[in-house]
Enzyme design. Structure first.
Site, short mmCIF file in Angstrom:
data_model
loop_
_atom_site.label_atom_id
_atom_site.label_comp_id
_atom_site.label_asym_id
_atom_site.label_seq_id
_atom_site.Cartn_x
_atom_site.Cartn_y
_atom_site.Cartn_z
N GLY A 23 16.20 6.52 -46.95
CA GLY A 23 16.80 5.21 -47.17
C GLY A 23 16.53 4.68 -48.55
O GLY A 23 15.73 5.22 -49.31
N THR A 74 10.91 13.46 -45.96
CA THR A 74 11.36 14.14 -47.16
C THR A 74 10.27 15.05 -47.70
O THR A 74 10.54 16.16 -48.19
CB THR A 74 11.76 13.10 -48.23
OG1 THR A 74 12.83 12.30 -47.74
CG2 THR A 74 12.19 13.78 -49.52
N ASP A 97 7.78 1.18 -46.24
CA ASP A 97 6.83 0.83 -45.18
C ASP A 97 5.38 1.04 -45.59
O ASP A 97 4.47 0.64 -44.86
CB ASP A 97 7.10 1.66 -43.92
CG ASP A 97 8.42 1.31 -43.25
OD1 ASP A 97 9.01 0.28 -43.63
OD2 ASP A 97 8.84 2.05 -42.36
N MET A 156 10.92 -4.80 -42.03
CA MET A 156 10.82 -3.35 -41.89
C MET A 156 9.42 -2.93 -41.48
O MET A 156 8.45 -3.62 -41.75
CB MET A 156 11.22 -2.68 -43.20
CG MET A 156 12.69 -2.82 -43.53
SD MET A 156 13.00 -2.77 -45.28
CE MET A 156 12.27 -4.29 -45.80
N GLU A 180 9.88 -4.27 -37.26
CA GLU A 180 10.96 -3.71 -36.44
C GLU A 180 10.47 -2.75 -35.35
O GLU A 180 11.09 -2.60 -34.31
CB GLU A 180 11.97 -2.97 -37.33
CG GLU A 180 11.38 -1.79 -38.09
CD GLU A 180 12.39 -1.08 -38.96
OE1 GLU A 180 13.55 -0.95 -38.53
OE2 GLU A 180 12.02 -0.63 -40.06
#
Length: 517
Positions: free
Chosen positions: A169, A261, A289, A332, A388
């Protein structure tokens, strides 16, 4: 080596280099490490007689040093060192009043330089946030490799083709890192620099062409958010990606991304080594995060906290301006509540902070809703900040995963909003709830000053690490010092808020919230 995990539902895992993996890394499935069980602490993996050895500290440190030893190209391919081409290009000597003001400056880092990973000596296992190796909570030095330019390099810059790819993201600071990697490669004398568009997809999608990068092209990309190269989730087959790397003649690959990743990058590194390719794979940790272990923080986090508190301030104003107002902000944090915790602390306006690491219940005498009722009756308004990933056990959610292998979460923000409205309506005591979800606004922001500096130094050190001949590494900041870490170490677990840490205790002190379990 398979072992049995402790718990009510044991399952088989595999231990490699002191870490716990339930299955091997597979880039094609892209299962994220944050959905795996966290690493078992060393004390759980050590037999009882390990600490009876009077020399166990020395033994532990030797094992630690072996684990954190950096993979080097010369271990698999012929790689002869050569004098570095990197120079800070001093303006030369100056003479004032007949006296030379020459500087005997040291511009390089020695290969034997190390930085301490941990700096606190806990006197007891019961100390808040204590991380202990042995039952007595002894102090054991843990040293990791210092990052920076070396006097000797293992690539001829004139033959280097460097590639940069951004995955996952969006995150504030991506363009700053891209820009600084290009700048530093240019100083070394690398002329062929390319960008791989839209993440790992750019390696195998025939409709996507690599982008030629230069200092002039990337000069001002840091002035905007997003990724100049584009990004995407998910990835292709490792073998196909390495085939593409070979076909393109890439011998330095810089990968910007998070935990998943990094797992993919490690698989690429392993495949390059299996084929005995002289390719340096170096990661720059990117996650808003802040959930990559061992590091002080990752880039984008400071910007996210700064922007998040703007949303909290808006919720506070809405709540204070309404009769029986409640401001609800969802931030987030899939499995780590660092943004919610730090934003709550920095704003000073949050009454309730809910994070994944601290279970809570909404209903009942010690639930969130009862405390909200108390706040409305006593002070007239309240502000709630929720990560979240918090409270996922309270809501129904689809048993699905996104392209990165992340479990799709239920919307805890909407769930809490509906529960608040229903609760106060049943009381005959209606509340005015304002719900704010600033997720995509925060991700798309330009990096703030703190993150811009972090991104600049991370980008520089990534290039220094590649020219030093390291591969399968990531660059990070530990106790204010920039270091290199093996990728295998940072993908072994997910960094999470410790509910027994002093920082979480500080947040509870700031909000004044009770225990909601």
């Amino acid at each position: 080596m398979p072992i049995q995990m402790m718990g009510s539902s044991p399952f088989t895992v595999f231990v490699s280099k002191g870490h716990v993996f339930p299955f091997p890394v597979d880039l094609s499935s892209r299962v994220r490490n944050r959905d795996r069980p966290t690493r078992v602490r060393s004390i759980m993996l050590k037999p009882d007689d390990y600490f009876r050895d009077p020399d166990w500290k020395k033994r532990y440190q030797e094992e630690f040093e072996e684990r954190f030893n950096l993979p080097h190209l010369k271990d698999v391919v012929p790689a002869e060192p050569r004098p570095t081409t990197f120079s800070l290009k001093s303006r030369g000597s100056r003479v004032l009043n007949g006296n030379c003001t020459c500087s005997n400056r040291s511009d390089f880092v020695d290969d034997d330089d190390r930085a301490l990973l941990k700096v606190i000596k806990y006197s007891s296992r019961t100390s808040a946030g204590a991380e202990c190796i042995d039952p007595a909570c002894s102090w054991v030095e843990q040293w990791v490799h210092r990052a920076g330019p070396r006097k000797q390099i293992f690539f001829d810059p004139s033959t280097v083709k460097a590639a940069i790819v951004t995955c996952g993201g969006l995150c504030p600071g991506l363009n700053d890192v891209i820009r600084q990697i290009v700048f530093t490669l240019d100083i070394y004398g690398v002329s062929e620099i390319v960008g791989i568009p839209f993440g790992y997809r750019g390696f195998f999608d025939k409709d996507l062409q690599e982008i030629q990068l230069s200092r002039g092209l990337v000069q001002n990309i840091n002035l905007a958010g997003g990724s100049f190269l584009g990004t995407s989730r998910g990835g292709g087959d490792v073998s196909s990606i390495v085939d593409s790397i070979q076909a393109r003649g890439i011998n330095m690959l810089f990968i910007l991304g998070g935990n998943g990743t990094h797992a993919g990058a490690n698989a690429i590194h392993d495949e390059c080594w299996r084929r005995r390719l002289k390719v340096a794979v170096v990661c720059v940790p990117k996650t808003i995060d802040n959930d990559i272990p061992l590091m002080d923080k990752t880039f984008g986090f400071d910007t996210a906290v700064e922007e998040a508190q703007r949303a909290i301030n808006s919720a506070y104003i809405e709540a204070r301006s309404a009769y029986r107002g409640i401001g609800l902000v969802k931030l987030m944090g899939r499995s780590s509540g660092f943004i919610a915790m730090h934003a709550s602390l920095s704003s000073g306006q949050v009454d309730i902070c809910l994070i994944p690491e601290a279970p809570f219940k909404l209903d009942g005498p010690y639930g969130v809703l009862q405390h909200l009722e108390h706040l409305i009756r006593s002070k007239g308004s309240a502000v709630v900040c929720v990560a979240e990933g918090a409270g996922q056990d309270l809501i129904e959610k689809p048993d699905e995963k996104d392209a990165s292998g992340n479990k799709i979460l239920g919307d805890i923000g909407v769930h809490i909003q509906q529960k608040i409205k229903k609760h106060f309506k049943e009381l005959g005591f209606p509340a005015d709830v304002k719900y704010i979800d600033p997720t995509y606004m925060i991700r798309a922001c330009r990096a703030n000053a703190s993150d811009a500096i972090l991104c600049t130094v991370l980008g520089q050190n990534a290039v220094h690490g590649a020219f030093a001949g390291f591969s399968g590494i990531t660059v990070g900041i530990c106790n204010t010092h920039y270091v290199y870490l093996p990728i295998t170490e940072v993908i072994a677990s997910t960094r999470r808020v410790d509910p027994n840490s002093r920082m979480w205790h500080r947040c509870l002190t700031s909000t004044g919230q009770p225990d909601f379990e």
